[in-house]
Every structure is written in C-alpha cells, then in structure tokens.
Design a protein around this motif. Structure first.
Motif, PDB file in Angstrom:
ATOM      1  N   GLN A 127       0.826  -1.201   0.000  1.00  0.00           N
ATOM      2  CA  GLN A 127       0.000   0.000   0.000  1.00  0.00           C
ATOM      3  C   GLN A 127       0.871   1.266   0.000  1.00  0.00           C
ATOM      4  OE1 GLN A 127      -3.363  -1.010   0.239  1.00  0.00           O
ATOM      5  NE2 GLN A 127      -3.828   0.954  -0.682  1.00  0.00           N
ATOM      6  N   ARG A 128       1.951   1.221   0.784  1.00  0.00           N
ATOM      7  CA  ARG A 128       2.834   2.394   0.814  1.00  0.00           C
ATOM      8  C   ARG A 128       3.500   2.606  -0.547  1.00  0.00           C
ATOM      9  NH1 ARG A 128       4.230   0.195   5.865  1.00  0.00           N
ATOM     10  NH2 ARG A 128       6.143  -0.729   4.980  1.00  0.00           N
ATOM     11  N   SER A 129       3.922   1.486  -1.145  1.00  0.00           N
ATOM     12  CA  SER A 129       4.560   1.602  -2.464  1.00  0.00           C
ATOM     13  C   SER A 129       3.598   2.189  -3.481  1.00  0.00           C
ATOM     14  CB  SER A 129       5.058   0.232  -2.926  1.00  0.00           C
ATOM     15  OG  SER A 129       6.019  -0.276  -2.009  1.00  0.00           O
ATOM     16  N   LEU A 130       2.336   1.744  -3.391  1.00  0.00           N
ATOM     17  CA  LEU A 130       1.350   2.275  -4.333  1.00  0.00           C
ATOM     18  C   LEU A 130       1.076   3.751  -4.082  1.00  0.00           C
ATOM     19  CD1 LEU A 130      -1.180  -0.716  -4.371  1.00  0.00           C
ATOM     20  CD2 LEU A 130       0.314   0.009  -6.241  1.00  0.00           C
ATOM     21  N   SER A 131       1.104   4.153  -2.826  1.00  0.00           N
ATOM     22  CA  SER A 131       0.904   5.574  -2.507  1.00  0.00           C
ATOM     23  C   SER A 131       2.065   6.412  -3.025  1.00  0.00           C
ATOM     24  CB  SER A 131       0.763   5.750  -0.986  1.00  0.00           C
ATOM     25  OG  SER A 131      -0.332   5.039  -0.506  1.00  0.00           O
ATOM     26  N   GLU A 132       3.291   5.868  -2.885  1.00  0.00           N
ATOM     27  CA  GLU A 132       4.447   6.595  -3.414  1.00  0.00           C
ATOM     28  C   GLU A 132       4.342   6.730  -4.925  1.00  0.00           C
ATOM     29  OE1 GLU A 132       7.763   4.384  -2.075  1.00  0.00           O
ATOM     30  OE2 GLU A 132       7.577   4.992   0.035  1.00  0.00           O
ATOM     31  N   LEU A 133       3.940   5.677  -5.593  1.00  0.00           N
ATOM     32  CA  LEU A 133       3.784   5.772  -7.049  1.00  0.00           C
ATOM     33  C   LEU A 133       2.703   6.770  -7.422  1.00  0.00           C
ATOM     34  CD1 LEU A 133       4.008   2.004  -8.066  1.00  0.00           C
ATOM     35  CD2 LEU A 133       5.647   3.803  -8.604  1.00  0.00           C
ATOM     36  N   ASP A 134       1.692   6.821  -6.585  1.00  0.00           N
ATOM     37  CA  ASP A 134       0.577   7.719  -6.885  1.00  0.00           C
ATOM     38  C   ASP A 134       1.004   9.184  -6.759  1.00  0.00           C
ATOM     39  OD1 ASP A 134      -2.006   8.277  -7.614  1.00  0.00           O
ATOM     40  OD2 ASP A 134      -2.751   8.356  -5.552  1.00  0.00           O
ATOM     41  N   SER A 135       2.004   9.442  -5.900  1.00  0.00           N
ATOM     42  CA  SER A 135       2.468  10.836  -5.710  1.00  0.00           C
ATOM     43  C   SER A 135       3.399  11.291  -6.828  1.00  0.00           C
ATOM     44  CB  SER A 135       3.170  10.962  -4.353  1.00  0.00           C
ATOM     45  OG  SER A 135       4.320  10.134  -4.320  1.00  0.00           O
ATOM     46  N   LEU A 136       3.934  10.337  -7.604  1.00  0.00           N
ATOM     47  CA  LEU A 136       4.814  10.709  -8.710  1.00  0.00           C
ATOM     48  C   LEU A 136       4.026  11.303  -9.859  1.00  0.00           C
ATOM     49  CD1 LEU A 136       7.183   7.584  -8.728  1.00  0.00           C
ATOM     50  CD2 LEU A 136       7.644   9.850  -7.752  1.00  0.00           C
ATOM     51  N   LYS A 137       4.716  12.072 -10.623  1.00  0.00           N
ATOM     52  CA  LYS A 137       4.087  12.652 -11.808  1.00  0.00           C
ATOM     53  C   LYS A 137       4.218  11.661 -12.958  1.00  0.00           C
ATOM     54  CE  LYS A 137       4.972  17.511 -10.645  1.00  0.00           C
ATOM     55  NZ  LYS A 137       5.604  18.794 -11.065  1.00  0.00           N
ATOM     56  N   ILE A 138       3.101  10.979 -13.154  1.00  0.00           N
ATOM     57  CA  ILE A 138       3.089   9.965 -14.220  1.00  0.00           C
ATOM     58  C   ILE A 138       1.950  10.295 -15.168  1.00  0.00           C
ATOM     59  CG2 ILE A 138       4.129   8.137 -12.815  1.00  0.00           C
ATOM     60  CD1 ILE A 138       1.376   7.154 -12.181  1.00  0.00           C
ATOM     61  N   PRO A 139       1.993   9.736 -16.372  1.00  0.00           N
ATOM     62  CA  PRO A 139       0.914  10.019 -17.334  1.00  0.00           C
ATOM     63  C   PRO A 139      -0.454   9.597 -16.781  1.00  0.00           C
ATOM     64  CG  PRO A 139       2.780   8.949 -18.412  1.00  0.00           C
ATOM     65  CD  PRO A 139       3.052   8.906 -16.937  1.00  0.00           C
ATOM     66  N   TYR A 140      -1.493  10.139 -17.373  1.00  0.00           N
ATOM     67  CA  TYR A 140      -2.877   9.892 -16.912  1.00  0.00           C
ATOM     68  C   TYR A 140      -3.245   8.415 -17.007  1.00  0.00           C
ATOM     69  CZ  TYR A 140      -7.947   9.932 -16.834  1.00  0.00           C
ATOM     70  OH  TYR A 140      -9.259   9.657 -16.528  1.00  0.00           O
TER      71      TYR A 140
END
Length: 654
Positions: A73-86
């Motif tokens: 869950q933490r890893s997914l939250s970190e990925l979610d905070s990155l600027k990634i394409p839509y």
C-alpha cells in the motif's frame, strides 16, 4: 443449496448415530470398546491440537499478509504521488483497489477460521464431557451387572442349601427383581420364581411354591375350583394336534418382489393426517385386506373351544385372556399395511369342517374406516365386534388405535365377555428398520359373573429391565379376589398360575406398595405356531394367513378374494396393482358423491350425510346394552344367500 446442505448434515448426523444404537443393542460388548475407548479420547485431543497448530499457521500468514499488504500500500501511494501520465495513474488506482480487496478478503478468511476453531473447541468440550459421562455410566453398569450376577449366584446357593421353603421369601429379594432358576436338575430349584413388578395399581410380585403344601394351606378358600382336576382344560391348552384338513389349502404364495420406494417423498406432506386419507401405493401393503386381518384373529380359536368346557368362570377367563393376547402374535413381523376395504366389501371364512366356525366381515363405513365382524362356532360360542381404525402418522412413528368393543358369548353358560384392543405403534417410519409394539391396558369383563382380567402390555425400551413384548395380568372375581396370575409375551406364549395366598409387601423406595401373590407352578395356556418355511419372503404370513386370500367358489361378489388390485399384488404385478387401485378408489369416490347428492335432508357434515345415506347389507346399527354404544351387529341372511347363490342385492364395488 442451504436446504441441501442441511439435509446432508442431518444425514451425516444420523449416520454417525447408528453405531451408538448398535452398541446399546449388542450384548456382546465387542463394539463398545470402539465407541468409547481412551483411544478415541486421545484422538479427539490430537485433532483439536492439530487444528490449533493450523490456526497458528494461518495467523502467521495473516500477519505476513498484513505486513506485506501495508508495504504494498505504501509503495502504491508513493507511485501515486509521482508525476506519471494519466493512463498509468488510472491503472495504478485499479491495482490499489485490488490490493485493498485482497486485504479485506484475507482478514475475513482468517476471522472465519478463528470462529470455526472456537466453535470446534466449544463443542469438543461438550463431546468430551458426554464421552466421559458415557464411560462412567458404562463402568457403573458393568459393576452393577457383576454385582447382580454375584448376588444371583449367592441366592441360588443359599436357596439350594436351605432345608425348606422360606417363610418370608420377599425378604430375600429386592422389590421388582427377577429370579428364574429354571433348567436346574432338581425340582426344588423350580419352586420359586419372581416376576417384575408392574408400575400401576395392579402391581404385584408372584412367588411359585410347592403344590402339596399350598393345597393344604389353602383350606378350600377357592371354592369348587380344583387345580389338579382342571389340568386337562388349562394345561397344554395350545398344544392342539392338527389333523389332516378335509380340504387341501395352499401353503405358499408368490414371493414378495424387491421393489424400492422413497417413503419420505410420500409421507413428508402427510404428518398428522389420517392414514386412511393418504393415497398409498401397494408397495406399503401386504396382499390382504383389513377384513382378512380381522378374521386372522381367529387363528387360535381352539382356546375358545377349550374354554367352553370350563366349569369355573375364572378358569374360562384365563383362556379368554390368552385368546385376546394371541391376536397380536401375527403382528410382530407384519409391519406392512393391509388394504383399506372398499365400502360394502365383505370377507367370509367358511371353515365349519376343520375349524368349526363361520366368520363374516363387512366394511360398514369408509370415513372413518369401520368393519363389522360376526363369528359363529359349532362348539358353543359366538363373537362379534365393530372395529374402527383410527391412525395418525407422527413423523417418526405411526399410532394405530382400534376403537370398539369385542363381544364373546358362550351359549351353555351364558358368560358374556367384553374387551377392547390395545394401541399398536409402528416405529422407525422414516429411517431404520421398521418394528411394531403393542402398549396399553386391556380389561376383560364377564358381564354375567362380574369376573375381571386386567392385562398390561409393557412398552418396549432399550433400557428396560423387562423382557421384550411382555404381558402380565391378574384374573379376579366379582368381589375383587385374585385367582390367577397371567404372564408371557404377546408374540410367543402365555401362562397362568393359580394364586393360593396374597399379601401386601412393604413399600418400596418409590413409596408404592406391591401385592405379593403366592402361586402354584404355571400352566401353559397358549403358544404361537411356528411360521411356515420361507415366511420371510411371503410377508411373514402364518399358515392361516396364506389361505385367507385363496380363491374360493361361491363367495359373494363383494368378497376380498375378488378384489383385483389385491390379487395383482399377490401375484407380484405391483405396477398393474397400483393402476387398478387408483381405478377402484376413483370408482368409490364417484359412488360416494352420488350418495351425498342424493341426500335430501339437511344433514351436517359429509360424514353424517354418508352415515345417514349408506346402509350396510348384512349388518345393522343397534344399541349395545352392555357398553351403551351404537354398533353394527349381524342381522342374518348371508349364509342363506350363499346357499341359494343369490347375490342380486350385492353392490358392484370392484
């Protein structure tokens, strides 16, 4: 699916209970060790321990899942905070939702496993206590039986070493105990016998004593009754030699086919209903009608033939009582249902040559089913009755209550006996092996002399100390003085013992007082005939039952022998018999509707209308002066019609 699961669990539960019932019935005790051994107890503990270890493993897995799930869950939250394409952001949300669902499901699984183990532990404690209790009870029973056996042996030794008969034998035995030292070499060993005491006001204990001493002590208190002179009447009453019959009767019928049928599928919607109103296939029947079963009560008619020659009314009562009990001997294996007779159906038994009697039955009512019966014997007695069968299906068992009085009159003496039948119960209707039991009390009254006989049919129980199918009774005169004690079983034999002295015993632990009867050695009154060879494949019919449905010329067109569905069943054509049975029942329903429509008076219920409209052919309603009831009695004419072969008055019921 839930209902199927419940049915499966119920079936499994029943299957697990079977070995326990087998254990109780098995006297050898070979299977007891398997059902209540310490090995089973240790196995139970081992199973619970294994389940606990498995739950610990599951808890460890749960901790790991929670730990790794939180990291995910933490890893997914970190990925979610990155600027990634839509597009990648949408996919990340889907993964996050799936991870959340996975964690919820895992927690639910672990909670369910935990609940299961807690439930198993709770029930295991209950099972453990129950198992411990059963083990203690078994040990207690073994110790009790061993102690009783030792007491029995010591009593036998003390009795054999005694110089004479005990002055107060009741002090040597516990109340209600049973000592039957039969089969010993000396005659003295057979002089004392104790019967189990009954539990009501007629409770008694009997003591068999020496004949010579007690005839002296008797002092003529029994009047003109002389036991020794009556031996030729009472002794060996059932051992009647059967001479070759003048008419050769059949000795077998076709073997019963092996048809399978799901009883529950038919009976599950019939709980609490009258059995006569349930459409039953012939698979549950035997190829005899209720009228023929009623006639079968005459199998031991020789008891009444002997009773004619009794000069003592109390001796005659003993034979009448044995006859009343003998009518149940055919039911011990006969758990199949007889055919419900059609309204107006008859059955005759014209056996003057070999049995010395003529019998006629007629179905006089259909709702409720009722049959009238009249018997004339050339030996000097006549019997008549109207029996209404009331039956209820209770789910686990079937109760059959015959209603109506049975009358027996001896022409020479004018002795007129009246009694009623006991209740029959068919057990294990749904599951298990069917078996039948007779229970209740029967009182036989001689309305001329006011002599009475109280018979008690003891219900069978796995845990009862009584022998199976036991019957006990006392014959007393108009003053209430007891003259004879009766004992035996309704499926095997009956004996009577003459009372020479009676006295009250001391009250037992339950506060009840028994009567102690001192008697002479017992005489055999009746013994059941052995069944024919291959009887188990012929519905367990007796020799007489095998002849009842045998084709005869000259009978009325309404006779049960001419009933087509019953005849087809006897031949083994059960499918055709079921079709024919439906046709006959529909024909009877049509006739009943026509009678009810023809009723112009303002009757009440349909049963009242039918009772007013339908008139029996050979019997008529009369007021019974002895019972105060209205019953159908024979009005004559049948045998005269048979002699003329004039049956124009008979209805077309087949």
């Amino acid at each position: 699916m839930c209902l199927n699961l419940m049915g499966h669990l119920c079936l499994r539960s029943h299957q697990h209970s079977v070995p326990i019932s087998i254990t109780w019935q098995d006297d050898s005790g070979d299977e007891d060790d398997e059902t209540a051994s310490p090995a089973d107890k240790s196995e139970l503990h081992s199973t619970i321990k294994s389940l606990s270890l498995k739950l610990d493993d599951l808890s460890t897995c749960n901790d790991l899942i929670a730990k790794h799930g939180a990291a995910l869950q933490r890893s997914l939250s970190e990925l979610d905070s990155l600027k990634i394409p839509y597009e990648s952001s949408e996919k990340l949300k889907v993964v996050n939702e799936r991870a959340t669902l996975f964690r919820i499901t895992s927690n639910a699984m672990i909670n369910a496993c935990k609940d299961f183990l807690e439930l198993a532990e709770t029930h295991s404690r209950k099972w453990q206590r129950a198992l411990q209790y059963e083990q203690e009870q078994r040990i207690h029973l073994e110790e009790t039986i061993e102690q009783l056996a030792k007491q029995h042996n010591s009593l036998e030794r003390a009795f054999r070493s005694a110089p004479g008969r005990a002055t107060n034998p009741t002090k040597s035995f516990s109340e209600g105990s049973l000592l039957t030292p039969k089969g010993e070499d000396s005659e003295e060993d057979e002089d004392t016998e104790y019967f189990d005491a009954m539990e009501d006001s007629t409770s008694f204990i009997t003591v068999i004593t020496e004949a010579k001493e007690d005839r002296k002590a008797e002092g003529g208190t029994t009047g003109s009754v002389d036991w020794t002179s009556s031996d030729n009447v009472l002794d060996g009453a059932s051992l009647v030699p059967k001479g070759p019959p003048k008419v050769k009767r059949r000795v077998r019928i076709p073997d019963k086919p092996n048809y399978s049928l799901n009883l529950w599928s038919i009976m599950k919607n019939c709980i609490g209903r009258e059995l006569s109103k349930i459409p039953m296939p012939v698979n549950f029947n035997e190829p005899l009608s209720m009228l023929q079963r009623l006639t079968e009560d005459l199998e031991y008619h020789h008891l009444l033939d002997k009773a004619v020659h009794c000069t003592s009314s109390v001796e005659q009562m003993c034979l009448v009582a044995a006859f009343s009990v003998s009518s149940y001997s055919t039911t011990v294996h006969r758990i199949a249902k007889p055919f419900n007779p059609m309204l107006g159906e008859t059955f005759e038994l014209d056996r003057l040559d070999d049995m010395g009697l003529r019998s006629l039955c007629e179905q006089v009512s259909h709702h409720p089913p009722s049959a009238a019966h009249y018997v004339f014997s050339k030996h000097g007695w006549s019997l008549w009755q109207e029996i209404t069968i009331s039956s209820k299906f209770r789910g686990k068992y079937l109760s059959i209550m015959p209603l109506g009085a049975i009358h027996l009159e001896f022409q020479a003496s004018g002795n007129h006996y009246v009694w009623r039948k006991s209740t029959s119960t068919v057990h294990n209707i749904i599951v298990g092996k069917l078996w039948i039991d007779q229970t209740g009390d029967i009182e036989i009254v001689n309305h001329k002399t006011k002599d009475r006989c109280q018979l008690k049919f003891l219900p069978y129980s796995y845990f009862s100390k009584e022998v199976a199918r036991k019957v006990t009774g006392v014959v007393s005169d108009s003053q209430g003085k007891a003259h004879y004690v009766l004992s035996g079983s309704w499926d095997e034999q009956m004996e009577c013992a003459k009372i020479v002295q009676s006295s009250p015993s001391s009250p037992g632990s339950d506060g009840k007082q028994k009567t102690v009867y001192q008697t002479l050695p017992a005489k055999l009154l009746w013994k059941k005939y052995p069944l024919p060879e291959n009887a188990e494949n012929m519905y367990y019919f007796s020799e007489l039952a095998l002849t009842l449905n045998e084709h005869e010329e000259g009978v009325a067109p309404t006779d049960s022998r001419l009933r087509p569905d019953q005849r087809l069943m006897e031949k083994g054509h059960w499918d055709e018999a079921n079709t024919e049975k439906q046709r006959l029942e529909e024909k009877q329903r049509v006739s009943r509707r026509r009678r009810l429509e023809a009723c112009s008076r303002g009757c009440g219920t349909e049963e009242e209308k039918e009772a007013d409209v339908y008139v029996p052919l050979w019997f008529e309603k009369r007021l019974d002066p002895l019972t105060g009831e209205t019953a159908c009695m024979y009005k004559g004419g049948y045998w005269e019609a048979k002699e003329r072969q004039d049956w124009h008055m008979c209805p077309n019921i087949f």
